[in-house]
Every structure is written in structure tokens, then in C-alpha cells.
Motif scaffolding. Sequence first.
Motif, PDB file in Angstrom:
ATOM      1  N   GLU A 132       0.649  -1.576   0.218  1.00 12.49           N
ATOM      2  CA  GLU A 132      -0.270   0.129  -0.348  1.00 12.49           C
ATOM      3  C   GLU A 132       0.824   1.241  -0.297  1.00 12.49           C
ATOM      4  O   GLU A 132       1.650   1.546   1.066  1.00 12.49           O
ATOM      5  CB  GLU A 132      -1.121   0.183   1.240  1.00 12.49           C
ATOM      6  N   LEU A 133       0.740   2.415  -0.871  1.00 14.30           N
ATOM      7  CA  LEU A 133       1.746   3.269  -1.538  1.00 14.30           C
ATOM      8  C   LEU A 133       0.988   4.838  -0.780  1.00 14.30           C
ATOM      9  O   LEU A 133      -0.245   4.711  -1.700  1.00 14.30           O
ATOM     10  CB  LEU A 133       2.228   3.388  -2.327  1.00 14.30           C
ATOM     11  N   ASP A 134       1.233   5.149   0.163  1.00 12.88           N
ATOM     12  CA  ASP A 134       0.333   6.207   0.561  1.00 12.88           C
ATOM     13  C   ASP A 134       0.970   7.328  -0.083  1.00 12.88           C
ATOM     14  O   ASP A 134       2.041   7.734   0.009  1.00 12.88           O
ATOM     15  CB  ASP A 134       0.627   6.467   1.894  1.00 12.88           C
ATOM     16  N   VAL A 149      -4.191   6.519  -1.943  1.00 13.12           N
ATOM     17  CA  VAL A 149      -3.452   5.336  -1.390  1.00 13.12           C
ATOM     18  C   VAL A 149      -3.759   4.206  -2.799  1.00 13.12           C
ATOM     19  O   VAL A 149      -5.219   4.349  -2.939  1.00 13.12           O
ATOM     20  CB  VAL A 149      -4.861   4.836  -0.367  1.00 13.12           C
ATOM     21  N   TRP A 150      -2.228   4.480  -2.377  1.00 13.48           N
ATOM     22  CA  TRP A 150      -2.604   3.092  -3.978  1.00 13.48           C
ATOM     23  C   TRP A 150      -2.239   1.246  -4.119  1.00 13.48           C
ATOM     24  O   TRP A 150      -1.233   1.191  -2.555  1.00 13.48           O
ATOM     25  CB  TRP A 150      -1.226   3.229  -5.318  1.00 13.48           C
ATOM     26  N   VAL A 151      -2.610   0.253  -4.359  1.00  7.50           N
ATOM     27  CA  VAL A 151      -2.365  -0.869  -3.851  1.00  7.50           C
ATOM     28  C   VAL A 151      -1.799  -1.972  -5.027  1.00  7.50           C
ATOM     29  O   VAL A 151      -2.547  -2.121  -5.924  1.00  7.50           O
ATOM     30  CB  VAL A 151      -3.652  -0.918  -3.876  1.00  7.50           C
ATOM     31  N   GLY A 152      -0.740  -2.520  -5.078  1.00  8.99           N
ATOM     32  CA  GLY A 152      -0.040  -3.415  -5.417  1.00  8.99           C
ATOM     33  C   GLY A 152       0.627  -4.276  -5.027  1.00  8.99           C
ATOM     34  O   GLY A 152       0.181  -4.924  -3.976  1.00  8.99           O
ATOM     35  N   ARG A 153       1.355  -5.966  -5.548  1.00  6.16           N
ATOM     36  CA  ARG A 153       1.501  -6.694  -4.998  1.00  6.16           C
ATOM     37  C   ARG A 153       3.101  -7.134  -5.884  1.00  6.16           C
ATOM     38  O   ARG A 153       3.836  -6.753  -6.678  1.00  6.16           O
ATOM     39  CB  ARG A 153       0.505  -8.242  -5.137  1.00  6.16           C
ATOM     40  N   LEU A 154       3.745  -7.770  -4.253  1.00  6.46           N
ATOM     41  CA  LEU A 154       5.439  -7.639  -4.747  1.00  6.46           C
ATOM     42  C   LEU A 154       5.710  -8.900  -5.075  1.00  6.46           C
ATOM     43  O   LEU A 154       4.603 -10.179  -4.188  1.00  6.46           O
ATOM     44  CB  LEU A 154       6.479  -7.643  -3.893  1.00  6.46           C
ATOM     45  N   SER A 155       5.942  -9.574  -6.441  1.00  2.00           N
ATOM     46  CA  SER A 155       6.198 -11.171  -6.530  1.00  2.00           C
ATOM     47  C   SER A 155       7.718 -11.965  -5.883  1.00  2.00           C
ATOM     48  O   SER A 155       8.493 -10.585  -5.378  1.00  2.00           O
ATOM     49  CB  SER A 155       5.975 -11.829  -7.761  1.00  2.00           C
ATOM     50  N   SER A 156       8.448 -12.454  -5.972  1.00  5.50           N
ATOM     51  CA  SER A 156       9.617 -12.979  -5.950  1.00  5.50           C
ATOM     52  C   SER A 156      10.517 -12.606  -6.468  1.00  5.50           C
ATOM     53  O   SER A 156      12.280 -12.486  -6.916  1.00  5.50           O
ATOM     54  CB  SER A 156      10.214 -14.735  -6.025  1.00  5.50           C
ATOM     55  N   ALA A 157      10.276 -11.493  -7.428  1.00  9.63           N
ATOM     56  CA  ALA A 157      11.037 -10.928  -8.974  1.00  9.63           C
ATOM     57  C   ALA A 157      11.856  -9.731  -8.134  1.00  9.63           C
ATOM     58  O   ALA A 157      13.328  -9.926  -9.029  1.00  9.63           O
ATOM     59  CB  ALA A 157      10.403 -10.244  -9.960  1.00  9.63           C
ATOM     60  N   VAL A 158      11.417  -9.157  -6.534  1.00 11.83           N
ATOM     61  CA  VAL A 158      12.079  -8.455  -6.643  1.00 11.83           C
ATOM     62  C   VAL A 158      13.352  -8.901  -5.703  1.00 11.83           C
ATOM     63  O   VAL A 158      14.695  -8.319  -5.281  1.00 11.83           O
ATOM     64  CB  VAL A 158      11.368  -8.275  -4.722  1.00 11.83           C
ATOM     65  N   ARG A 159      13.405 -10.374  -5.320  1.00 13.43           N
ATOM     66  CA  ARG A 159      14.753 -10.965  -5.079  1.00 13.43           C
ATOM     67  C   ARG A 159      15.557 -11.194  -6.504  1.00 13.43           C
ATOM     68  O   ARG A 159      16.777 -11.311  -5.997  1.00 13.43           O
ATOM     69  CB  ARG A 159      14.751 -12.119  -4.049  1.00 13.43           C
ATOM     70  N   SER A 160      14.266 -11.610  -7.029  1.00 12.28           N
ATOM     71  CA  SER A 160      15.414 -12.501  -8.583  1.00 12.28           C
ATOM     72  C   SER A 160      15.740 -11.810  -9.354  1.00 12.28           C
ATOM     73  O   SER A 160      15.596 -12.397 -10.461  1.00 12.28           O
ATOM     74  CB  SER A 160      14.666 -14.253  -8.546  1.00 12.28           C
ATOM     75  N   ASN A 161      14.418 -11.292  -9.748  1.00  9.58           N
ATOM     76  CA  ASN A 161      14.261 -10.318 -11.090  1.00  9.58           C
ATOM     77  C   ASN A 161      13.561 -11.774 -12.433  1.00  9.58           C
ATOM     78  O   ASN A 161      13.522 -10.949 -12.963  1.00  9.58           O
ATOM     79  CB  ASN A 161      15.661  -9.954 -11.809  1.00  9.58           C
ATOM     80  N   ALA A 162      13.323 -12.471 -11.867  1.00 10.12           N
ATOM     81  CA  ALA A 162      12.859 -13.447 -12.693  1.00 10.12           C
ATOM     82  C   ALA A 162      11.339 -13.281 -12.984  1.00 10.12           C
ATOM     83  O   ALA A 162      10.973 -14.140 -13.601  1.00 10.12           O
ATOM     84  CB  ALA A 162      13.208 -14.989 -12.146  1.00 10.12           C
ATOM     85  N   ALA A 163      10.670 -13.118 -12.359  1.00 11.60           N
ATOM     86  CA  ALA A 163       9.248 -12.526 -12.466  1.00 11.60           C
ATOM     87  C   ALA A 163       8.110 -12.137 -12.641  1.00 11.60           C
ATOM     88  O   ALA A 163       8.860 -10.888 -11.758  1.00 11.60           O
ATOM     89  CB  ALA A 163       8.725 -13.820 -11.098  1.00 11.60           C
TER      90      ALA A 163
END
Length: 292
Positions: A132-134, A149-163
Motif C-alpha cells: 500500500e503506497l500512500d 492510497v495505491w495498492v499493488g503486489r510484489l512477487s519473488s521478482a524483487v529478489r530474483s528479477n525472475a517473475a
Amino acid sequence: MGKHDETAPDLLKIGDAYTFGCGLKLSFTNIQAPDLDEKALKRAAKDEGMGGSMDSLNFFQVDAVVENVGSKKLKFDLHYQYHYARVGDPARQATGLELLDGALFDVVLHPGRRLAGYFVFASKKKWGDRVELDSMIYLDPSHTTLSSVWVGRLSSAVRSNAAPFTAAHGATVSQPVSMSAATVAAVQAEMRKRDEGKRIALENPRLALELGIGDPNRNVEFDDGGLIDINGVEAETLSRAFRLSADAASRIVGARARVGGVFSNVEEIVLYAELSPREEQLLRERAVVLPW
């Protein structure tokens, strides 16, 4: 609080846009892993007070686009410190990292103009994947506060840049190599507008005058990409528009007075104001010289 606060609907999806009543359109276009040096990210996180092992942190970047879709010039302040992100547990806050020169702050937007920027955050990996980004924008001189307020999701790409990253409500946002494609496209579009404005100013100064090219107070629909006529503005505008130091802006104004109040070309400015190579490059990107 501002005199006339305006709050957007809760939980706007990252990738969508919202237009406030003043004519300012805001969108957080993407979430991605930042294309920045990992050592610099960890050092910045430590400087911002993030405790524990730096290896236990996620870093993510949120891309933003701000556009003036109204009919009036808007001056506002939008800076990373006015944004905070929650990741997973709503009580846990990610930390904004000030690593980027040229983020969105102290901005003047004329009708039809837009600006792209991005913000980088650090968070603990165990916090989960919901973001959640205010956001808060302060309009000047009206002191109006805009918030959303903006809403999104993080995947494993944050760690691996793979997804890929997945935005809220099932919309998929593709993972770019560095800055998001939307941000790059917006910057390139502004550069093309400036090139066209410079061409008109060089070939047909009368037309440039009628179109308001280089005039920060113009009220016409032609978008020159943010060009500034060096002969028509004072030191404060020079400093803000070209990201020059107060000293460099003062040297330009002083040199202009010494040559009779009107420069003939950019080369003359560089020579008489004794600009450094960096100052010259900053000037050339957005400068036009009109003969009046």
C-alpha cells in the motif's frame, strides 16, 4: 493540513490514474526491482535507520507519472518523504530511500505537460507481498493537500528479477529491465517535444512567440516539453527549471545584463556566464533563445 484537502478513493490500483479536482492527474504506473547498485541501496537503507542484516531487505521501485490535464499552471511538491509504503502487515512501514536526483519535487507544470519519476523503498523480506503506497501532494500557493492510497503486489521478482509483478485485482504489470517502459516512453516523448520546439524557435521565432515556446507563463495548448527562453526569465526560474545552482543562475543573469539584456545563442551564455560542462549540458537540454 491544507486549506482544501482532497482525498482520492481508497485503494487505487497501481497502473490506474486518478485526476484530482485541481486538474492534476497522478498514476503510479509500475512496481519493479530497482536497477541500482545493491551496495548503494544497502548503504542508503542503513542511513535511513533500517536495522538488522542488510541481506534481509527487499528493495523495490514505484514509478510515477504526474500530468496537468487542467487549464491552469500548477506548482506542487511531491517528494519521497511524502510517500510511505506498507508491505504485508499494515502496521509495518517500508522506508523511502533518497538515492535519485531529479525525483518529483518543487514542480511547476503547465497545462498539457507531464513529468515521470520514481521512488525506491526498502522493506523486510518477511513482510509479505501486498503493498500500500500512500501519496501526498502539496499544491503551492493554495496550500491544498491531495492524498491517495495505491495498492499493488510484489512477487519473488524483487529478489530474483525472475517473475512479473502482479498489481491488485489481478492485473499483470510486466517486469522491465530497468525503469518501466512507461517511464522511459514518457521521458523520450518530452525530449521529442523539446527538439521540435527548439527547431521552431530557430527557424521561425515569430511562430515560437505565438505558440508560447519557452514561456513558463504561457496559456496555449502547444506543448514544448518544458523549454525555457533564457532571455525571458529571472534567476529563480533558471535555477528551478534547469536544476542549476543559485550561483550559476546568478552568473547567467549577470552575463545577460552585460551583453545588453538579450543573448543571441546558447554558446554566448556558456562563454559569458563561464558555465561548467555539467551546467552547460543542463542548460542545453531545455534552453531556447528568442530575440526579444
